[in-house]
Scaffold this motif. Sequence first.
Motif, PDB file in Angstrom:
ATOM      1  N   HIS A 140     -16.090 -84.857  23.510  1.00  0.00           N
ATOM      2  CA  HIS A 140     -15.896 -85.898  22.506  1.00  0.00           C
ATOM      3  C   HIS A 140     -16.642 -87.156  22.928  1.00  0.00           C
ATOM      4  CE1 HIS A 140     -12.277 -83.872  20.589  1.00  0.00           C
ATOM      5  NE2 HIS A 140     -12.342 -83.243  21.759  1.00  0.00           N
ATOM      6  N   THR A 141     -17.205 -87.866  21.947  1.00  0.00           N
ATOM      7  CA  THR A 141     -17.890 -89.124  22.247  1.00  0.00           C
ATOM      8  C   THR A 141     -17.251 -90.281  21.504  1.00  0.00           C
ATOM      9  OG1 THR A 141     -19.511 -89.168  20.433  1.00  0.00           O
ATOM     10  CG2 THR A 141     -20.026 -87.775  22.346  1.00  0.00           C
ATOM     11  N   ASP A 142     -17.629 -91.491  21.919  1.00  0.00           N
ATOM     12  CA  ASP A 142     -17.067 -92.689  21.287  1.00  0.00           C
ATOM     13  C   ASP A 142     -17.593 -92.911  19.880  1.00  0.00           C
ATOM     14  OD1 ASP A 142     -19.632 -93.344  22.006  1.00  0.00           O
ATOM     15  OD2 ASP A 142     -19.117 -95.219  23.015  1.00  0.00           O
ATOM     16  N   ASP A 143     -18.596 -92.116  19.463  1.00  0.00           N
ATOM     17  CA  ASP A 143     -19.087 -92.175  18.084  1.00  0.00           C
ATOM     18  C   ASP A 143     -18.312 -91.245  17.158  1.00  0.00           C
ATOM     19  OD1 ASP A 143     -21.253 -93.949  18.723  1.00  0.00           O
ATOM     20  OD2 ASP A 143     -22.250 -92.232  19.649  1.00  0.00           O
ATOM     21  N   GLY A 144     -17.343 -90.529  17.697  1.00  0.00           N
ATOM     22  CA  GLY A 144     -16.579 -89.574  16.905  1.00  0.00           C
ATOM     23  C   GLY A 144     -17.227 -88.213  16.796  1.00  0.00           C
ATOM     24  N   VAL A 145     -18.316 -87.983  17.533  1.00  0.00           N
ATOM     25  CA  VAL A 145     -19.008 -86.691  17.515  1.00  0.00           C
ATOM     26  C   VAL A 145     -18.339 -85.762  18.527  1.00  0.00           C
ATOM     27  CG1 VAL A 145     -21.192 -85.513  17.983  1.00  0.00           C
ATOM     28  CG2 VAL A 145     -21.178 -87.731  16.812  1.00  0.00           C
ATOM     29  N   VAL A 146     -18.228 -84.476  18.160  1.00  0.00           N
ATOM     30  CA  VAL A 146     -17.637 -83.476  19.049  1.00  0.00           C
ATOM     31  C   VAL A 146     -18.616 -82.322  19.225  1.00  0.00           C
ATOM     32  CG1 VAL A 146     -15.690 -81.924  19.460  1.00  0.00           C
ATOM     33  CG2 VAL A 146     -15.322 -84.086  18.238  1.00  0.00           C
ATOM     34  N   GLY A 147     -19.022 -82.087  20.443  1.00  0.00           N
ATOM     35  CA  GLY A 147     -19.875 -80.942  20.763  1.00  0.00           C
ATOM     36  C   GLY A 147     -19.038 -79.795  21.274  1.00  0.00           C
ATOM     37  N   VAL A 148     -19.450 -78.548  20.958  1.00  0.00           N
ATOM     38  CA  VAL A 148     -18.661 -77.379  21.351  1.00  0.00           C
ATOM     39  C   VAL A 148     -19.528 -76.373  22.099  1.00  0.00           C
ATOM     40  CG1 VAL A 148     -17.109 -77.632  19.382  1.00  0.00           C
ATOM     41  CG2 VAL A 148     -19.074 -76.096  19.212  1.00  0.00           C
ATOM     42  N   ALA A 149     -18.875 -75.579  22.930  1.00  0.00           N
ATOM     43  CA  ALA A 149     -19.514 -74.455  23.613  1.00  0.00           C
ATOM     44  C   ALA A 149     -18.412 -73.506  24.061  1.00  0.00           C
ATOM     45  CB  ALA A 149     -20.365 -74.916  24.791  1.00  0.00           C
ATOM     46  N   GLU A 150     -18.808 -72.392  24.659  1.00  0.00           N
ATOM     47  CA  GLU A 150     -17.876 -71.342  25.038  1.00  0.00           C
ATOM     48  C   GLU A 150     -18.117 -70.949  26.497  1.00  0.00           C
ATOM     49  OE1 GLU A 150     -16.705 -66.852  23.386  1.00  0.00           O
ATOM     50  OE2 GLU A 150     -18.591 -67.795  22.810  1.00  0.00           O
ATOM     51  N   ALA A 151     -17.037 -70.861  27.262  1.00  0.00           N
ATOM     52  CA  ALA A 151     -17.130 -70.425  28.658  1.00  0.00           C
ATOM     53  C   ALA A 151     -16.489 -69.047  28.797  1.00  0.00           C
ATOM     54  CB  ALA A 151     -16.441 -71.424  29.581  1.00  0.00           C
ATOM     55  N   PRO A 152     -17.297 -67.996  29.036  1.00  0.00           N
ATOM     56  CA  PRO A 152     -16.751 -66.649  29.204  1.00  0.00           C
ATOM     57  C   PRO A 152     -16.618 -66.285  30.687  1.00  0.00           C
ATOM     58  CG  PRO A 152     -19.088 -66.507  28.707  1.00  0.00           C
ATOM     59  CD  PRO A 152     -18.759 -67.966  28.882  1.00  0.00           C
ATOM     60  N   PRO A 153     -15.412 -66.305  31.236  1.00  0.00           N
ATOM     61  CA  PRO A 153     -15.258 -65.991  32.659  1.00  0.00           C
ATOM     62  C   PRO A 153     -15.567 -64.525  32.945  1.00  0.00           C
ATOM     63  CG  PRO A 153     -13.104 -66.158  31.612  1.00  0.00           C
ATOM     64  CD  PRO A 153     -14.118 -66.593  30.591  1.00  0.00           C
ATOM     65  N   ARG A 154     -16.227 -64.287  34.086  1.00  0.00           N
ATOM     66  CA  ARG A 154     -16.517 -62.927  34.527  1.00  0.00           C
ATOM     67  C   ARG A 154     -16.109 -62.834  35.996  1.00  0.00           C
ATOM     68  NH1 ARG A 154     -15.659 -61.938  30.444  1.00  0.00           N
ATOM     69  NH2 ARG A 154     -16.998 -61.885  28.617  1.00  0.00           N
ATOM     70  N   PRO A 155     -14.824 -62.566  36.253  1.00  0.00           N
ATOM     71  CA  PRO A 155     -14.335 -62.550  37.636  1.00  0.00           C
ATOM     72  C   PRO A 155     -15.016 -61.509  38.512  1.00  0.00           C
ATOM     73  CG  PRO A 155     -12.689 -61.680  36.105  1.00  0.00           C
ATOM     74  CD  PRO A 155     -13.754 -62.295  35.278  1.00  0.00           C
ATOM     75  N   TYR A 156     -15.459 -60.389  37.922  1.00  0.00           N
ATOM     76  CA  TYR A 156     -16.115 -59.352  38.714  1.00  0.00           C
ATOM     77  C   TYR A 156     -17.507 -59.776  39.180  1.00  0.00           C
ATOM     78  CZ  TYR A 156     -12.521 -56.381  36.615  1.00  0.00           C
ATOM     79  OH  TYR A 156     -11.334 -55.849  36.205  1.00  0.00           O
ATOM     80  N   THR A 157     -18.066 -60.775  38.515  1.00  0.00           N
ATOM     81  CA  THR A 157     -19.439 -61.164  38.806  1.00  0.00           C
ATOM     82  C   THR A 157     -19.523 -62.505  39.513  1.00  0.00           C
ATOM     83  OG1 THR A 157     -20.131 -59.985  36.813  1.00  0.00           O
ATOM     84  CG2 THR A 157     -21.734 -61.468  37.806  1.00  0.00           C
ATOM     85  N   GLY A 164     -30.394 -62.972  28.263  1.00  0.00           N
ATOM     86  CA  GLY A 164     -29.231 -62.124  28.463  1.00  0.00           C
ATOM     87  C   GLY A 164     -27.989 -62.617  27.755  1.00  0.00           C
ATOM     88  N   ASN A 165     -26.885 -61.928  28.000  1.00  0.00           N
ATOM     89  CA  ASN A 165     -25.619 -62.207  27.340  1.00  0.00           C
ATOM     90  C   ASN A 165     -24.494 -61.967  28.335  1.00  0.00           C
ATOM     91  OD1 ASN A 165     -23.168 -61.603  25.565  1.00  0.00           O
ATOM     92  ND2 ASN A 165     -24.666 -62.164  24.006  1.00  0.00           N
ATOM     93  N   GLN A 166     -23.517 -62.814  28.349  1.00  0.00           N
ATOM     94  CA  GLN A 166     -22.381 -62.655  29.251  1.00  0.00           C
ATOM     95  C   GLN A 166     -21.160 -62.179  28.471  1.00  0.00           C
ATOM     96  OE1 GLN A 166     -22.835 -64.679  32.811  1.00  0.00           O
ATOM     97  NE2 GLN A 166     -20.843 -65.657  32.707  1.00  0.00           N
ATOM     98  N   ILE A 167     -21.412 -61.240  27.550  1.00  0.00           N
ATOM     99  CA  ILE A 167     -20.392 -60.747  26.616  1.00  0.00           C
ATOM    100  C   ILE A 167     -19.808 -61.936  25.861  1.00  0.00           C
ATOM    101  CG2 ILE A 167     -18.605 -59.009  26.294  1.00  0.00           C
ATOM    102  CD1 ILE A 167     -18.880 -58.161  29.115  1.00  0.00           C
ATOM    103  N   ASP A 168     -20.709 -62.784  25.382  1.00  0.00           N
ATOM    104  CA  ASP A 168     -20.309 -63.990  24.664  1.00  0.00           C
ATOM    105  C   ASP A 168     -19.751 -63.666  23.287  1.00  0.00           C
ATOM    106  OD1 ASP A 168     -21.439 -65.815  26.643  1.00  0.00           O
ATOM    107  OD2 ASP A 168     -23.377 -65.130  25.930  1.00  0.00           O
ATOM    108  N   GLY A 169     -18.898 -64.550  22.807  1.00  0.00           N
ATOM    109  CA  GLY A 169     -18.505 -64.524  21.411  1.00  0.00           C
ATOM    110  C   GLY A 169     -19.585 -65.190  20.571  1.00  0.00           C
ATOM    111  N   GLN A 170     -19.248 -65.504  19.329  1.00  0.00           N
ATOM    112  CA  GLN A 170     -20.263 -66.070  18.440  1.00  0.00           C
ATOM    113  C   GLN A 170     -20.674 -67.481  18.844  1.00  0.00           C
ATOM    114  OE1 GLN A 170     -19.825 -65.488  14.233  1.00  0.00           O
ATOM    115  NE2 GLN A 170     -18.774 -63.538  14.484  1.00  0.00           N
ATOM    116  N   ILE A 171     -19.778 -68.245  19.428  1.00  0.00           N
ATOM    117  CA  ILE A 171     -20.159 -69.589  19.874  1.00  0.00           C
ATOM    118  C   ILE A 171     -21.186 -69.480  20.990  1.00  0.00           C
ATOM    119  CG2 ILE A 171     -19.353 -71.737  20.908  1.00  0.00           C
ATOM    120  CD1 ILE A 171     -16.630 -71.196  19.576  1.00  0.00           C
ATOM    121  N   GLY A 172     -20.908 -68.647  21.976  1.00  0.00           N
ATOM    122  CA  GLY A 172     -21.854 -68.443  23.064  1.00  0.00           C
ATOM    123  C   GLY A 172     -23.162 -67.843  22.595  1.00  0.00           C
ATOM    124  N   THR A 173     -23.090 -66.960  21.603  1.00  0.00           N
ATOM    125  CA  THR A 173     -24.303 -66.355  21.070  1.00  0.00           C
ATOM    126  C   THR A 173     -25.142 -67.383  20.329  1.00  0.00           C
ATOM    127  OG1 THR A 173     -23.178 -64.223  20.883  1.00  0.00           O
ATOM    128  CG2 THR A 173     -25.191 -64.516  19.598  1.00  0.00           C
TER     129      THR A 173
END
Length: 367
Positions: free
Chosen positions: A37-54, A292-301
């Motif tokens: 979140h920023t002081d301009d009211g803008v919100v940026g988004v992303a996705e964190a896909p954990p991969r404990p095996y890696t 590559g892809n870390q088995i991302d959802g649509q946000i990560g994609t």
Amino acid sequence: MKITRVESIPFSIPYRKPLHFASGEVYAAEHVLVRVHTDDGVVGVAEAPPRPYTYGETQRGIVAVIEDVFAAQLQGLTLLEREQVGARLARTIGNPTAKSAIDMAMWDALGKTLKLPVSELLGGYTDRMRVSHMLGFDEPTTMVAEAQRMLDTYGISTFKVKVGRSPAKLDTAVVRALREHFGDTIELYVDGNRGWTAAESARAMREMSDLGLLFAEELCPADDVLGRRWLVGQLDIPFIADESVPTPADVTREILGGSATAINIKTARTGFTQSMRVHHLAEGLGVEMVLGNQIDGQIGTACAVAFGTAFKATSSYAGELSNFLDMSDDLLTEPLQIRDGYLQRSSCPGLGIEVDEDKLEHYRTDR
């Protein structure tokens, strides 16, 4: 453009069927939505896909490190102070997807603020990418049927086949069945996720030498230094380093050491800022790159395709952009669409995506 808040929301969306590969299995997308979140009211988004095996990260760990460590360190910095952000995040060892999600959410917020797509801010090379689909462990007939469905439904004709089982003939039989069924109408490459030894990898690659493979990826562990150099030295196709190259320094080590001849860039692991460094380094070293892809959802994609379309090198080959198709649902108001084998990046500001708040409320796991 000052950062006022960094938010981390855990959520869980089941997969239609479990995904199996040499380093583990996944039954649900237990990811973390990151918002800057920023002081301009803008919100940026992303996705964190954990991969404990890696990488050793877990969903709870990502939420904890963002809430307990990173959020306070970033408050008051602007969206343009990426080097300062990177320096502060680097004080904490590891946690690559948590750091990357923050970085990509900042870029999304910056694009929204400037009213420009992230892909154009990064490089703006093209507006779409060919899609590669990952085929996880199963019987040959089942994997051929899945590939046929992807071709018929989405026009996808490039397939990354997960290998690394023992005996290796289980996997070489799958790859041969795919080639025999489709002939030269599809592209194939294999990914071992470090599941074989160097000797097993060499035998398997000899068995598949007539199948016209594009690449071989992480067939054996990188810490078997001599064995991997020995293996790479006898292959006649590029050997892709993936989980062994999470940083630019790792890229340098693997390439100059003869342990790889190509690089897999994953924005989930290196965000946009570090991915640019990896891209420029690999380009300077003259090695090929795949997205590559870390088995991302649509946000990560959406993040991945924004980066992949920004540069000629990352858009030259089909990118791994279809794993979200295995999820039973997702979080976007307008789902991503793969058509005729391509995924088009948004032309709207930022990443050009919007989170469906009702779906987020339904799938979040912190309430």
